[in-house]
Design a protein around this motif. Sequence first.
Motif, PDB file in Angstrom:
ATOM      1  N   GLY A 183      26.584  87.013  10.104  1.00 51.63           N
ATOM      2  CA  GLY A 183      27.636  86.086  10.218  1.00 51.63           C
ATOM      3  C   GLY A 183      27.805  85.277   9.209  1.00 51.63           C
ATOM      4  N   LEU A 184      26.852  84.996   8.124  1.00 51.48           N
ATOM      5  CA  LEU A 184      26.909  83.983   7.038  1.00 51.48           C
ATOM      6  C   LEU A 184      28.075  84.815   6.035  1.00 51.48           C
ATOM      7  N   VAL A 185      27.839  86.131   6.047  1.00 53.25           N
ATOM      8  CA  VAL A 185      28.605  86.854   5.160  1.00 53.25           C
ATOM      9  C   VAL A 185      29.989  86.816   5.499  1.00 53.25           C
ATOM     10  N   ALA A 186      30.182  87.138   6.777  1.00 48.99           N
ATOM     11  CA  ALA A 186      31.606  87.091   7.376  1.00 48.99           C
ATOM     12  C   ALA A 186      32.304  85.642   7.131  1.00 48.99           C
ATOM     13  N   ALA A 187      31.527  84.477   7.358  1.00 43.29           N
ATOM     14  CA  ALA A 187      31.997  83.148   7.417  1.00 43.29           C
ATOM     15  C   ALA A 187      32.249  83.063   5.816  1.00 43.29           C
ATOM     16  N   VAL A 188      31.498  83.254   4.969  1.00 42.48           N
ATOM     17  CA  VAL A 188      31.848  83.005   3.502  1.00 42.48           C
ATOM     18  C   VAL A 188      33.104  83.683   3.186  1.00 42.48           C
ATOM     19  N   ILE A 189      33.158  85.053   3.466  1.00 42.71           N
ATOM     20  CA  ILE A 189      34.595  85.848   3.314  1.00 42.71           C
ATOM     21  C   ILE A 189      35.747  85.185   3.820  1.00 42.71           C
ATOM     22  N   LEU A 190      35.622  84.581   5.144  1.00 38.01           N
ATOM     23  CA  LEU A 190      36.701  83.931   5.778  1.00 38.01           C
ATOM     24  C   LEU A 190      36.941  82.721   5.026  1.00 38.01           C
ATOM     25  N   LEU A 191      36.172  81.835   4.623  1.00 38.22           N
ATOM     26  CA  LEU A 191      36.484  80.627   3.944  1.00 38.22           C
ATOM     27  C   LEU A 191      37.074  81.046   2.586  1.00 38.22           C
ATOM     28  N   VAL A 192      36.399  81.997   1.854  1.00 37.93           N
ATOM     29  CA  VAL A 192      37.103  82.287   0.350  1.00 37.93           C
ATOM     30  C   VAL A 192      38.750  82.823   0.843  1.00 37.93           C
ATOM     31  N   GLU A 193      38.721  83.567   1.838  1.00 39.76           N
ATOM     32  CA  GLU A 193      40.236  83.794   2.253  1.00 39.76           C
ATOM     33  C   GLU A 193      41.250  82.788   2.438  1.00 39.76           C
TER      34      GLU A 193
ATOM     35  N   CYS B 248      42.144  91.135   5.434  1.00 41.24           N
ATOM     36  CA  CYS B 248      42.008  91.754   6.709  1.00 41.24           C
ATOM     37  C   CYS B 248      43.159  91.807   7.412  1.00 41.24           C
ATOM     38  N   ASP B 249      44.476  91.366   6.782  1.00 39.55           N
ATOM     39  CA  ASP B 249      45.627  91.779   7.625  1.00 39.55           C
ATOM     40  C   ASP B 249      46.026  93.281   7.552  1.00 39.55           C
ATOM     41  N   ILE B 250      45.737  93.690   8.516  1.00 42.36           N
ATOM     42  CA  ILE B 250      46.086  95.297   8.555  1.00 42.36           C
ATOM     43  C   ILE B 250      47.271  95.756   9.485  1.00 42.36           C
TER      44      ILE B 250
ATOM     45  N   PRO C 246      50.277  94.046  12.600  1.00 38.49           N
ATOM     46  CA  PRO C 246      50.602  92.896  13.247  1.00 38.49           C
ATOM     47  C   PRO C 246      49.464  92.161  14.389  1.00 38.49           C
ATOM     48  N   VAL C 247      48.625  93.091  14.854  1.00 38.23           N
ATOM     49  CA  VAL C 247      47.674  92.557  15.659  1.00 38.23           C
ATOM     50  C   VAL C 247      46.215  92.196  15.147  1.00 38.23           C
ATOM     51  N   LEU C 248      45.995  93.224  14.033  1.00 36.82           N
ATOM     52  CA  LEU C 248      44.634  92.795  13.257  1.00 36.82           C
ATOM     53  C   LEU C 248      45.023  92.079  12.184  1.00 36.82           C
ATOM     54  N   SER C 249      45.067  90.858  12.214  1.00 39.00           N
ATOM     55  CA  SER C 249      45.658  90.002  11.106  1.00 39.00           C
ATOM     56  C   SER C 249      45.028  88.596  10.816  1.00 39.00           C
ATOM     57  N   CYS C 250      44.047  88.510   9.946  1.00 35.58           N
ATOM     58  CA  CYS C 250      43.535  87.156   9.745  1.00 35.58           C
ATOM     59  C   CYS C 250      44.578  86.037   9.439  1.00 35.58           C
ATOM     60  N   GLY C 251      45.565  86.385   8.627  1.00 41.15           N
ATOM     61  CA  GLY C 251      46.376  85.491   8.184  1.00 41.15           C
ATOM     62  C   GLY C 251      47.158  84.754   9.257  1.00 41.15           C
ATOM     63  N   SER C 252      47.389  85.636  10.492  1.00 37.21           N
ATOM     64  CA  SER C 252      47.983  84.935  11.637  1.00 37.21           C
ATOM     65  C   SER C 252      47.190  84.025  12.518  1.00 37.21           C
ATOM     66  N   VAL C 253      45.974  84.327  12.357  1.00 36.07           N
ATOM     67  CA  VAL C 253      44.841  83.121  12.753  1.00 36.07           C
ATOM     68  C   VAL C 253      44.527  81.952  11.977  1.00 36.07           C
ATOM     69  N   MET C 254      44.624  82.388  10.592  1.00 34.09           N
ATOM     70  CA  MET C 254      44.127  81.262   9.875  1.00 34.09           C
ATOM     71  C   MET C 254      44.958  80.100   9.562  1.00 34.09           C
ATOM     72  N   ASN C 255      46.621  80.411   9.962  1.00 34.60           N
ATOM     73  CA  ASN C 255      47.413  79.429   9.946  1.00 34.60           C
ATOM     74  C   ASN C 255      47.622  78.740  11.192  1.00 34.60           C
ATOM     75  N   THR C 256      46.761  78.719  12.196  1.00 35.34           N
ATOM     76  CA  THR C 256      46.759  78.067  13.443  1.00 35.34           C
ATOM     77  C   THR C 256      46.102  76.932  13.352  1.00 35.34           C
TER      78      THR C 256
ATOM     79  N   VAL D 272      46.234  83.469  23.199  1.00 38.31           N
ATOM     80  CA  VAL D 272      47.385  82.148  23.016  1.00 38.31           C
ATOM     81  C   VAL D 272      47.826  82.635  21.522  1.00 38.31           C
ATOM     82  N   ILE D 273      47.133  83.059  20.682  1.00 36.60           N
ATOM     83  CA  ILE D 273      47.689  83.397  19.346  1.00 36.60           C
ATOM     84  C   ILE D 273      48.282  84.664  19.384  1.00 36.60           C
ATOM     85  N   GLY D 274      47.726  85.704  20.024  1.00 36.56           N
ATOM     86  CA  GLY D 274      48.140  87.171  20.037  1.00 36.56           C
ATOM     87  C   GLY D 274      47.625  87.856  18.866  1.00 36.56           C
ATOM     88  N   ALA D 275      46.553  87.624  18.046  1.00 38.96           N
ATOM     89  CA  ALA D 275      46.377  88.361  17.006  1.00 38.96           C
ATOM     90  C   ALA D 275      44.720  88.165  16.993  1.00 38.96           C
TER      91      ALA D 275
END
Length: 218
Positions: A41-51, A65-67, A69-79, A142-145
Amino acid sequence: MPRSVIEDSPVRLGAEGLAAESSASTRRGLGVLLVVGGFVGLVAAVILLVEKITLIADPAYVPTCDISPVLSCGSVMNTPQAEAFGIPNPVLGIAGFAVVAAIGAVCLAGAVFARWFWALVQAGVSFAVIFVHWLIYQSVFVIGALCPYCMIVWIVTIPVFWYVSVANLQPLRTIGNAGIRRALSVLTEYRGAILTAWYLIIAGLIAYRFWDYWITLV
């Protein structure tokens, strides 16, 4: 027979030894889970914060991790959900998972914590699992991603909560009524099956929500 003889009898000592060995084994198993879950979980959280930081610095940046339209970190990070408490969610993850891994390491070292400490741990993991399920709902309906790194956090948070909860409930097997003892026995015996069913329910909801997308991949 004198009381001292009864207390020191091989049968009593053997039973206490088995109970102590079982308790130590449980602590080791929980320690391993907390170390592994906390580290992943720590590794995943660090990667998310860096992104997240990179995306803030460069709005045109495409997260790793923007793979699709559905598998998209960017779509989630901007909410707004990505900063539920006014700070990026990964910051909470880094702090929380670091503590989880540290507790697991201390358990593996043989430490025995007081019940009040485990009550605090229970409060922490309960908050985490509730927050994670809120994020799952927001992400899916709600977000759909889906954010792959966020999903890793989901995957490790649930068993950390579940196994800490099962361990904390064990003292009730000696002080609770017969119904409580039976219920706890079932939870303990089928804890792995319950966890699997938990995952399957979440996977089923994700499959249902994004069915039109998954079917195009077949």
